[in-house]
Design a protein around this motif. Structure first.
Motif, PDB file in Angstrom:
ATOM      1  N   GLN A  75       0.845  -1.192   0.000  1.00  0.00           N
ATOM      2  CA  GLN A  75       0.000   0.000   0.000  1.00  0.00           C
ATOM      3  C   GLN A  75       0.881   1.243   0.000  1.00  0.00           C
ATOM      4  O   GLN A  75       2.054   1.191   0.376  1.00  0.00           O
ATOM      5  CB  GLN A  75      -0.933  -0.006   1.212  1.00  0.00           C
ATOM      6  CG  GLN A  75      -0.193  -0.107   2.546  1.00  0.00           C
ATOM      7  CD  GLN A  75      -1.077  -0.506   3.710  1.00  0.00           C
ATOM      8  OE1 GLN A  75      -1.410  -1.669   3.889  1.00  0.00           O
ATOM      9  NE2 GLN A  75      -1.471   0.478   4.503  1.00  0.00           N
ATOM     10  N   ASP A  76       0.287   2.376  -0.395  1.00  0.00           N
ATOM     11  CA  ASP A  76       1.044   3.632  -0.458  1.00  0.00           C
ATOM     12  C   ASP A  76       0.932   4.457   0.809  1.00  0.00           C
ATOM     13  O   ASP A  76       1.742   5.349   1.053  1.00  0.00           O
ATOM     14  CB  ASP A  76       0.555   4.470  -1.644  1.00  0.00           C
ATOM     15  CG  ASP A  76       0.850   3.817  -2.979  1.00  0.00           C
ATOM     16  OD1 ASP A  76       1.861   3.099  -3.057  1.00  0.00           O
ATOM     17  OD2 ASP A  76       0.070   4.005  -3.923  1.00  0.00           O
ATOM     18  N   GLY A  77      -0.106   4.218   1.615  1.00  0.00           N
ATOM     19  CA  GLY A  77      -0.313   4.979   2.840  1.00  0.00           C
ATOM     20  C   GLY A  77      -1.081   4.131   3.827  1.00  0.00           C
ATOM     21  O   GLY A  77      -1.404   2.970   3.563  1.00  0.00           O
ATOM     22  N   LEU A  78      -1.379   4.714   4.997  1.00  0.00           N
ATOM     23  CA  LEU A  78      -2.117   3.952   5.992  1.00  0.00           C
ATOM     24  C   LEU A  78      -3.547   3.704   5.533  1.00  0.00           C
ATOM     25  O   LEU A  78      -4.172   4.558   4.904  1.00  0.00           O
ATOM     26  CB  LEU A  78      -2.145   4.702   7.329  1.00  0.00           C
ATOM     27  CG  LEU A  78      -0.878   4.680   8.182  1.00  0.00           C
ATOM     28  CD1 LEU A  78      -1.223   5.095   9.602  1.00  0.00           C
ATOM     29  CD2 LEU A  78      -0.184   3.340   8.177  1.00  0.00           C
ATOM     30  N   MET A  79      -4.045   2.532   5.885  1.00  0.00           N
ATOM     31  CA  MET A  79      -5.440   2.191   5.630  1.00  0.00           C
ATOM     32  C   MET A  79      -6.106   1.947   6.982  1.00  0.00           C
ATOM     33  O   MET A  79      -6.374   2.888   7.712  1.00  0.00           O
ATOM     34  CB  MET A  79      -5.544   1.006   4.673  1.00  0.00           C
ATOM     35  CG  MET A  79      -5.035   1.366   3.286  1.00  0.00           C
ATOM     36  SD  MET A  79      -5.206   0.041   2.076  1.00  0.00           S
ATOM     37  CE  MET A  79      -4.363   0.788   0.684  1.00  0.00           C
ATOM     38  N   HIS A  80      -6.306   0.678   7.358  1.00  0.00           N
ATOM     39  CA  HIS A  80      -6.912   0.422   8.669  1.00  0.00           C
ATOM     40  C   HIS A  80      -6.566  -0.989   9.099  1.00  0.00           C
ATOM     41  O   HIS A  80      -6.894  -1.955   8.404  1.00  0.00           O
ATOM     42  CB  HIS A  80      -8.434   0.593   8.606  1.00  0.00           C
ATOM     43  CG  HIS A  80      -9.098   0.422   9.938  1.00  0.00           C
ATOM     44  ND1 HIS A  80      -9.109   1.427  10.886  1.00  0.00           N
ATOM     45  CD2 HIS A  80      -9.740  -0.628  10.498  1.00  0.00           C
ATOM     46  CE1 HIS A  80      -9.744   0.997  11.962  1.00  0.00           C
ATOM     47  NE2 HIS A  80     -10.137  -0.246  11.758  1.00  0.00           N
ATOM     48  N   ALA A  81      -5.891  -1.092  10.267  1.00  0.00           N
ATOM     49  CA  ALA A  81      -5.441  -2.388  10.787  1.00  0.00           C
ATOM     50  C   ALA A  81      -4.599  -3.119   9.739  1.00  0.00           C
ATOM     51  O   ALA A  81      -4.594  -4.344   9.661  1.00  0.00           O
ATOM     52  CB  ALA A  81      -6.643  -3.245  11.198  1.00  0.00           C
ATOM     53  N   CYS A  82      -3.843  -2.361   8.989  1.00  0.00           N
ATOM     54  CA  CYS A  82      -3.188  -2.789   7.762  1.00  0.00           C
ATOM     55  C   CYS A  82      -1.715  -3.138   7.982  1.00  0.00           C
ATOM     56  O   CYS A  82      -1.242  -3.243   9.114  1.00  0.00           O
ATOM     57  CB  CYS A  82      -3.304  -1.652   6.744  1.00  0.00           C
ATOM     58  SG  CYS A  82      -2.566  -0.111   7.373  1.00  0.00           S
ATOM     59  N   GLU A  83      -1.000  -3.273   6.894  1.00  0.00           N
ATOM     60  CA  GLU A  83       0.441  -3.505   6.959  1.00  0.00           C
ATOM     61  C   GLU A  83       1.138  -2.437   7.787  1.00  0.00           C
ATOM     62  O   GLU A  83       2.013  -2.739   8.611  1.00  0.00           O
ATOM     63  CB  GLU A  83       1.018  -3.521   5.536  1.00  0.00           C
ATOM     64  CG  GLU A  83       2.526  -3.674   5.468  1.00  0.00           C
ATOM     65  CD  GLU A  83       3.076  -3.491   4.065  1.00  0.00           C
ATOM     66  OE1 GLU A  83       4.312  -3.511   3.921  1.00  0.00           O
ATOM     67  OE2 GLU A  83       2.272  -3.321   3.114  1.00  0.00           O
ATOM     68  N   GLY A  84       0.750  -1.180   7.571  1.00  0.00           N
ATOM     69  CA  GLY A  84       1.411  -0.078   8.255  1.00  0.00           C
ATOM     70  C   GLY A  84       1.101  -0.019   9.739  1.00  0.00           C
ATOM     71  O   GLY A  84       2.006   0.024  10.587  1.00  0.00           O
ATOM     72  N   GLY A 105      -6.562  -3.334   3.749  1.00  0.00           N
ATOM     73  CA  GLY A 105      -5.145  -3.556   3.507  1.00  0.00           C
ATOM     74  C   GLY A 105      -4.772  -4.968   3.918  1.00  0.00           C
ATOM     75  O   GLY A 105      -5.629  -5.814   4.190  1.00  0.00           O
ATOM     76  N   ASP A 106      -3.475  -5.227   3.991  1.00  0.00           N
ATOM     77  CA  ASP A 106      -3.000  -6.589   4.252  1.00  0.00           C
ATOM     78  C   ASP A 106      -1.970  -6.582   5.377  1.00  0.00           C
ATOM     79  O   ASP A 106      -0.812  -6.196   5.186  1.00  0.00           O
ATOM     80  CB  ASP A 106      -2.386  -7.176   2.982  1.00  0.00           C
ATOM     81  CG  ASP A 106      -2.146  -8.677   3.087  1.00  0.00           C
ATOM     82  OD1 ASP A 106      -2.180  -9.204   4.212  1.00  0.00           O
ATOM     83  OD2 ASP A 106      -1.934  -9.302   2.039  1.00  0.00           O
ATOM     84  N   ALA A 107      -2.406  -7.006   6.563  1.00  0.00           N
ATOM     85  CA  ALA A 107      -1.514  -7.024   7.724  1.00  0.00           C
ATOM     86  C   ALA A 107      -0.577  -8.226   7.725  1.00  0.00           C
ATOM     87  O   ALA A 107       0.341  -8.289   8.545  1.00  0.00           O
ATOM     88  CB  ALA A 107      -2.340  -7.012   9.003  1.00  0.00           C
ATOM     89  N   ARG A 108      -0.792  -9.170   6.840  1.00  0.00           N
ATOM     90  CA  ARG A 108      -0.010 -10.402   6.865  1.00  0.00           C
ATOM     91  C   ARG A 108       1.454 -10.182   6.536  1.00  0.00           C
ATOM     92  O   ARG A 108       2.304 -11.030   6.864  1.00  0.00           O
ATOM     93  CB  ARG A 108      -0.615 -11.423   5.896  1.00  0.00           C
ATOM     94  CG  ARG A 108      -2.006 -11.900   6.318  1.00  0.00           C
ATOM     95  CD  ARG A 108      -2.649 -12.777   5.270  1.00  0.00           C
ATOM     96  NE  ARG A 108      -2.919 -12.040   4.021  1.00  0.00           N
ATOM     97  CZ  ARG A 108      -3.521 -12.564   2.963  1.00  0.00           C
ATOM     98  NH1 ARG A 108      -3.912 -13.835   2.995  1.00  0.00           N
ATOM     99  NH2 ARG A 108      -3.737 -11.836   1.876  1.00  0.00           N
TER     100      ARG A 108
END
Length: 257
Positions: free
Chosen positions: A159-168, A220-223
């Motif tokens: 991803q390019d920025g924060l999403m929600h409960a995401c990679e970032g 997004g993808d927290a994995r």
């Protein structure tokens, strides 16, 4: 190392900081569901952590103090998931007005609201104007993830920025609060990519609850999150915020005491 947290300082120490025209950071977060793997306090915890780090960095150039965070924001869109606390817009306005008024009465004239929740962004833009008028003091506003946009783009894989409960967000929580991660739920912590409402190019806005966007509560993808990415993000966002403080936007508006 000098203390930067308001509630760990004495009244006399705060008075001395006010006399130095110190900058006051007010972290504004949210308490809302963050998927199956993260606690509800993510936005609050991360905004406060970035502020603390930024204050340490900027403190080499100017006085900086960080108030206790505002842990609840505008989270109506997360209510269907449960576990969420939300304010109405008038309540958030009144709360921030009273906090900022107290800061001004304590002798400070440079206040920066630091946001950690995408759902607060458009409201805080408007409230900053209202508070500046009501308090006759120029209030500044920044979202830490907007200030640190470059490091987010450079660091994140999916991803390019924060999403929600995401990679970032998951990476930063792994770096700063690893004991709060539920790693057994990471395999299910993924969902569609989204654009924050305040950054959307869509000409029409409508209120949509988050469960209609993602059944997992994750965007997004927290994995693919890692603590190493998280430390880079926290450091980069703090450096960007510290740079804003040192550049002193209040001076251009005549807000120096």
């Amino acid at each position: 190392m000098n203390e930067v947290l308001w509630n760990r300082l004495t009244a006399a120490q705060l008075g001395a900081l006010a006399a130095r025209d110190a900058v006051v950071l007010v972290p504004v977060g949210a308490t809302e569901q963050h998927g199956p793997h993260l606690p509800t306090g993510v936005d609050d915890f991360l905004a406060a952590e970035v502020c603390r780090r930024a204050a340490r960095l900027a403190g080499e150039h100017t006085g900086v103090v960080v108030t206790p965070s505002v842990p609840t924001g505008l989270s109506e869109h997360h209510m269907p998931f449960g576990g969420t606390l939300t304010l109405t817009l008038p309540t958030l306005h009144a709360l921030l007005r009273d906090i900022c008024r107290s800061v001004v009465r304590a002798g400070f004239s440079r206040i920066l609201l630091v946001n950690g929740h995408g759902g607060n962004m458009t409201a805080l833009n408007a409230l900053t104007t209202e508070l500046t008028t009501e308090l006759a003091t120029p209030i500044a506003f920044a979202s830490y993830f907007s200030a640190g946009r470059d490091v987010l783009r450079e660091t994140l894989e999916t991803q390019d920025g924060l999403m929600h409960a995401c990679e970032g967000e998951t990476s930063m929580m792994m770096a700063a609060f690893p004991e709060l991660i539920r790693p057994e739920h990471l395999p299910e912590a993924h969902g569609p990519r989204i654009t924050l409402p305040a950054e959307s190019s869509d000409p029409v806005y409508m209120a949509v609850t988050f469960d209609r966007i993602t059944p997992s509560g994750v965007a997004g993808d927290a994995r693919v999150a890692t603590a190493e990415k998280g430390e880079k993000l926290l450091s980069g966002c703090a450096e960007a915020l510290a740079d804003i403080i040192v550049r002193d936007p209040w001076d251009k508006l005549g807000g120096r005491g």
